[in-house]
Design a protein around this motif. Structure first.
Motif, mmCIF file in Angstrom:
data_model
loop_
_atom_site.group_PDB
_atom_site.id
_atom_site.type_symbol
_atom_site.label_atom_id
_atom_site.label_comp_id
_atom_site.label_asym_id
_atom_site.label_seq_id
_atom_site.Cartn_x
_atom_site.Cartn_y
_atom_site.Cartn_z
ATOM 1 N N GLU A 45 6.640 19.643 -0.529
ATOM 2 C CA GLU A 45 6.382 18.232 -0.255
ATOM 3 C C GLU A 45 4.882 18.016 -0.187
ATOM 4 O OE1 GLU A 45 8.268 16.728 3.193
ATOM 5 O OE2 GLU A 45 10.255 16.570 2.259
ATOM 6 N N LEU A 46 4.414 17.019 -0.896
ATOM 7 C CA LEU A 46 2.991 16.702 -0.901
ATOM 8 C C LEU A 46 2.716 15.579 0.084
ATOM 9 C CD1 LEU A 46 0.128 16.872 -1.973
ATOM 10 C CD2 LEU A 46 0.807 15.379 -3.864
ATOM 11 N N LYS A 47 1.818 15.844 1.031
ATOM 12 C CA LYS A 47 1.360 14.835 1.978
ATOM 13 C C LYS A 47 -0.135 14.657 1.760
ATOM 14 C CE LYS A 47 4.860 15.915 5.484
ATOM 15 N NZ LYS A 47 5.093 16.292 6.902
ATOM 16 N N THR A 48 -0.506 13.470 1.291
ATOM 17 C CA THR A 48 -1.888 13.217 0.916
ATOM 18 C C THR A 48 -2.828 13.467 2.088
ATOM 19 O OG1 THR A 48 -1.152 11.557 -0.660
ATOM 20 C CG2 THR A 48 -3.467 11.514 -0.043
ATOM 21 N N VAL A 49 -3.902 14.188 1.819
ATOM 22 C CA VAL A 49 -4.921 14.446 2.838
ATOM 23 C C VAL A 49 -5.955 13.329 2.737
ATOM 24 C CG1 VAL A 49 -6.610 16.089 3.702
ATOM 25 C CG2 VAL A 49 -4.501 16.909 2.653
ATOM 26 N N ALA A 50 -5.818 12.286 3.563
ATOM 27 C CA ALA A 50 -6.719 11.133 3.548
ATOM 28 C C ALA A 50 -7.086 10.771 4.974
ATOM 29 C CB ALA A 50 -6.072 9.941 2.852
ATOM 30 N N ASP A 51 -8.293 10.231 5.152
ATOM 31 C CA ASP A 51 -8.739 9.796 6.474
ATOM 32 C C ASP A 51 -8.199 8.414 6.826
ATOM 33 O OD1 ASP A 51 -10.508 12.080 7.022
ATOM 34 O OD2 ASP A 51 -11.696 11.289 5.366
ATOM 35 N N VAL A 52 -8.064 7.542 5.836
ATOM 36 C CA VAL A 52 -7.642 6.160 6.058
ATOM 37 C C VAL A 52 -6.459 5.867 5.151
ATOM 38 C CG1 VAL A 52 -8.325 3.727 5.983
ATOM 39 C CG2 VAL A 52 -9.997 5.478 6.626
ATOM 40 N N ALA A 53 -5.440 5.179 5.681
ATOM 41 C CA ALA A 53 -4.278 4.787 4.895
ATOM 42 C C ALA A 53 -4.131 3.274 4.947
ATOM 43 C CB ALA A 53 -3.014 5.458 5.419
ATOM 44 N N LEU A 54 -4.004 2.661 3.773
ATOM 45 C CA LEU A 54 -3.775 1.224 3.672
ATOM 46 C C LEU A 54 -2.280 0.981 3.576
ATOM 47 C CD1 LEU A 54 -6.515 0.258 1.038
ATOM 48 C CD2 LEU A 54 -6.720 0.335 3.533
ATOM 49 N N VAL A 55 -1.719 0.203 4.516
ATOM 50 C CA VAL A 55 -0.293 -0.103 4.508
ATOM 51 C C VAL A 55 -0.133 -1.609 4.527
ATOM 52 C CG1 VAL A 55 0.380 2.048 5.635
ATOM 53 C CG2 VAL A 55 -0.157 0.053 7.024
ATOM 54 N N GLY A 56 0.994 -2.055 4.009
ATOM 55 C CA GLY A 56 1.267 -3.483 3.987
ATOM 56 C C GLY A 56 2.347 -3.814 2.990
ATOM 57 N N TYR A 57 2.653 -5.097 2.910
ATOM 58 C CA TYR A 57 3.662 -5.584 1.977
ATOM 59 C C TYR A 57 3.190 -5.412 0.531
ATOM 60 C CZ TYR A 57 7.475 -7.830 4.573
ATOM 61 O OH TYR A 57 8.596 -8.068 5.323
ATOM 62 N N PRO A 58 4.127 -5.410 -0.421
ATOM 63 C CA PRO A 58 3.713 -5.429 -1.825
ATOM 64 C C PRO A 58 2.882 -6.674 -2.141
ATOM 65 C CG PRO A 58 6.049 -4.885 -1.626
ATOM 66 C CD PRO A 58 5.603 -5.283 -0.274
ATOM 67 N N SER A 59 1.901 -6.508 -2.996
ATOM 68 C CA SER A 59 1.005 -7.590 -3.439
ATOM 69 C C SER A 59 0.139 -8.134 -2.313
ATOM 70 C CB SER A 59 1.814 -8.743 -4.073
ATOM 71 O OG SER A 59 2.497 -8.295 -5.222
ATOM 72 N N ALA A 60 -0.087 -7.337 -1.273
ATOM 73 C CA ALA A 60 -0.982 -7.778 -0.196
ATOM 74 C C ALA A 60 -2.444 -7.580 -0.560
ATOM 75 C CB ALA A 60 -0.657 -7.035 1.102
ATOM 76 N N GLY A 61 -2.726 -6.847 -1.631
ATOM 77 C CA GLY A 61 -4.096 -6.630 -2.062
ATOM 78 C C GLY A 61 -4.633 -5.261 -1.718
ATOM 79 N N LYS A 62 -3.775 -4.287 -1.466
ATOM 80 C CA LYS A 62 -4.235 -2.947 -1.095
ATOM 81 C C LYS A 62 -4.936 -2.269 -2.269
ATOM 82 C CE LYS A 62 -0.133 -1.547 -0.001
ATOM 83 N NZ LYS A 62 0.565 -2.823 -0.355
ATOM 84 N N SER A 63 -4.358 -2.373 -3.457
ATOM 85 C CA SER A 63 -4.980 -1.745 -4.624
ATOM 86 C C SER A 63 -6.323 -2.383 -4.942
ATOM 87 C CB SER A 63 -4.044 -1.849 -5.832
ATOM 88 O OG SER A 63 -2.829 -1.166 -5.587
ATOM 89 N N SER A 64 -6.408 -3.713 -4.811
ATOM 90 C CA SER A 64 -7.686 -4.388 -5.055
ATOM 91 C C SER A 64 -8.724 -3.951 -4.042
ATOM 92 C CB SER A 64 -7.499 -5.912 -4.996
ATOM 93 O OG SER A 64 -6.559 -6.342 -5.968
ATOM 94 N N LEU A 65 -8.293 -3.761 -2.792
ATOM 95 C CA LEU A 65 -9.221 -3.365 -1.740
ATOM 96 C C LEU A 65 -9.766 -1.963 -1.980
ATOM 97 C CD1 LEU A 65 -10.493 -4.382 0.875
ATOM 98 C CD2 LEU A 65 -8.568 -3.387 2.132
ATOM 99 N N ILE A 66 -8.910 -1.017 -2.346
ATOM 100 C CA ILE A 66 -9.391 0.355 -2.571
ATOM 101 C C ILE A 66 -10.251 0.427 -3.827
ATOM 102 C CG2 ILE A 66 -7.428 1.157 -3.946
ATOM 103 C CD1 ILE A 66 -7.584 3.806 -2.510
ATOM 104 N N SER A 67 -10.027 -0.476 -4.790
ATOM 105 C CA SER A 67 -10.826 -0.452 -6.013
ATOM 106 C C SER A 67 -12.257 -0.925 -5.768
ATOM 107 C CB SER A 67 -10.162 -1.322 -7.076
ATOM 108 O OG SER A 67 -10.192 -2.697 -6.711
#
Length: 479
Positions: free
Chosen positions: A155-177
């Motif tokens: 099982e792969l568990k991403t090693v990240a310091d910050v995780a963006l969570v929210g509803y679909p189309s909330a803008g998480k991908s735009s924010l990380i970009s």
């Protein structure tokens, strides 16, 4: 076309050990040159190694069966067999290794971390290594031990310091970009993000990683949508960032209720209660979005959340958010205990520890011997060679198995099984099998095995009675 896999079942098989060689040196004018059979080679291990250049388990999804090479058998003239080559499998950083029951075997974090998923079998000794003052020319050699074969779950568990969570189309991908150099897929429809995206952010002197998790919906913790498949990727994060859409077009949604629903899903998933939270009100570049953010911000701050108003499109409020996340990540790193260098712990065995157990199995009516050495010796014995079987009896006697059988109440002729119930070797125990090589005849023979086997005869008689149809008819026919 599948391009990202974060959970696979892997079937690994280590290499078998090579058989030892039984050979006698022959040379002109030296007809009895003595034993010169070489040892068999060790079987290769299956080793999992963390490689940060690997980001998915896709290779093992397509090819789940992996096997290391076997050790080569020994040869005459004291030539040992070649060891099998280890099979090294690279896995992403943050891979967890579990067995089929879900028990964690290893948590592989950090470049170069290794775990031996399958242990290669030992090579069998040749007759040159088995020779002694009492057994000068053994007519047998030990067999190679089978390699370990088992099924593991990765099982792969991403090693990240910050995780963006929210509803679909909330803008998480735009924010990380806009916060990092990551280039996730961005579109104006739900579930655009189908795999976690990872980006690296630099804020002053702090460098941290941020992960964009696919959108969560009600029931994600029970498997609805994509949430259950990817919630594991937020387990290692230091801070959770709730990305709330202040310009949603759905009439039955609002940012506060979205926050409550996502928090409930995280609570049901478990293990994330101690992570600090930050709320990001996204899409304030839209007039209605700014008005809604101004209305709900006091309520969120009353709940204890640190709130940031940003616009990924207009790139406003990003600097304050980035430095705030850097501060929380720095505090979390400082609070972690320092890693100590790996220490070698030596645990000597107790003086009275025999290394095996003897129990009586009432169902099979045999005395069962379980232990690492007896079971390994049985696996390496060639039962087609009488002398090899006699050598096994001598080794078991020196280990103390015979004394333990006597204490357990075993008598001459009783059945003794060595190994598990599935692949045990059963034989009739004879206390007289305590003698050594002086009882041996010609090479490859052992007179101790010519004695009658009363226990085996009793078992055959019992099986014959059970399978006799006339006896069964007499028992069930009262007339």
């Amino acid at each position: 076309m599948t391009t990202f896999v974060d959970r696979v079942e892997l079937h690994v098989a280590a290499g078998n050990g090579g058989h030892g060689c039984a050979s006698v040196h022959r040379e002109k004018f030296k007809p009895l040159g003595g034993p010169d059979g070489g040892n068999g080679g060790r079987g290769g291990d299956v080793i999992l190694v963390v490689d940060q250049a690997v980001t998915t388990l896709l290779d093992y999804h397509h090819s789940p069966h992996r096997k290391a090479t076997n050790g080569q058998p020994g040869a005459g003239d004291n030539r040992s067999g070649k060891d099998g080559q280890d099979l090294v499998l690279t896995v992403p950083d943050g891979t967890v290794v579990l067995d089929k029951q879900g028990n964690v075997l290893a948590d592989l974090v950090g470049q170069g971390t290794t775990f031996v998923a399958g242990q290669g079998g030992r090579g069998g000794l040749g007759n040159a290594a088995l020779s002694s003052a009492r057994r000068k020319a053994p007519g047998f050699a030990l067999l190679g031990e089978p390699g370990e074969a088992r099924d593991v779950v990765l099982e792969l568990k991403t090693v990240a310091d910050v995780a963006l969570v929210g509803y679909p189309s909330a803008g998480k991908s735009s924010l990380i970009s806009v916060l990092s150099a990551a280039k996730p897929k961005i579109a104006d429809y739900p579930f655009t993000t189908l795999v976690p995206n990872l980006g690296v952010v630099t804020a002053g002197s702090t460098v941290y990683t941020i992960a964009d998790v696919p959108g969560l919906i009600p029931g994600a913790s029970q498997g609805r949508g994509l949430g259950l498949e990817f919630l594991r990727h937020v387990e290692r994060c230091s801070v959770l960032v709730h990305v709330l859409d202040t310009a949603t077009l759905e009439s039955d949604r609002d940012p506060v209720s979205d926050l409550d629903i996502i928090e409930e899903e995280l609570r049901q998933y478990g293990g994330l209660e101690d992570r600090p939270r930050i709320v990001v009100l996204n899409k304030i570049d839209i007039p209605d979005g700014q008005d809604l953010a101004d209305m709900i911000r006091p309520d969120l701050e009353e709940r204890g959340y640190q709130v940031f108003e940003v616009s990924a499109v207009a790139r406003t409020g990003l600097k304050e958010l980035s430095f705030a996340l850097a501060g929380i990540v720095a505090e979390a790193r400082a609070a972690k205990p320092k890693e100590e260098a790996t220490r070698i712990v030596i645990r000597p065995k107790a003086v009275d520890e025999s290394g095996f157990t003897v129990t009586y199995d009432e169902t099979e009516e045999v005395y069962r011997v379980r232990g690492e050495k007896p079971e390994r010796w049985v696996r390496q014995t060639d039962f087609n060679n009488d002398e090899a079987v006699g050598y096994l009896a001598d080794r078991l006697n020196r280990l103390g198995v015979e004394d333990a059988l006597m204490k357990a109440g075993a008598r001459a002729g009783d059945g003794v099984a060595i190994g598990s119930e599935e692949n045990a070797v059963v034989f009739d125990w004879e206390p007289s099998m305590m003698a050594g090589a002086e009882m041996l005849g010609r090479r490859g023979e052992d007179h101790r095995l010519e004695a009658p086997r009363p226990a085996a005869q009793r078992r055959r008689d019992r099986d014959a009675e059970r399978s006799d149809p006339q006896r069964e008819f007499d028992e069930f026919n009262p007339f």
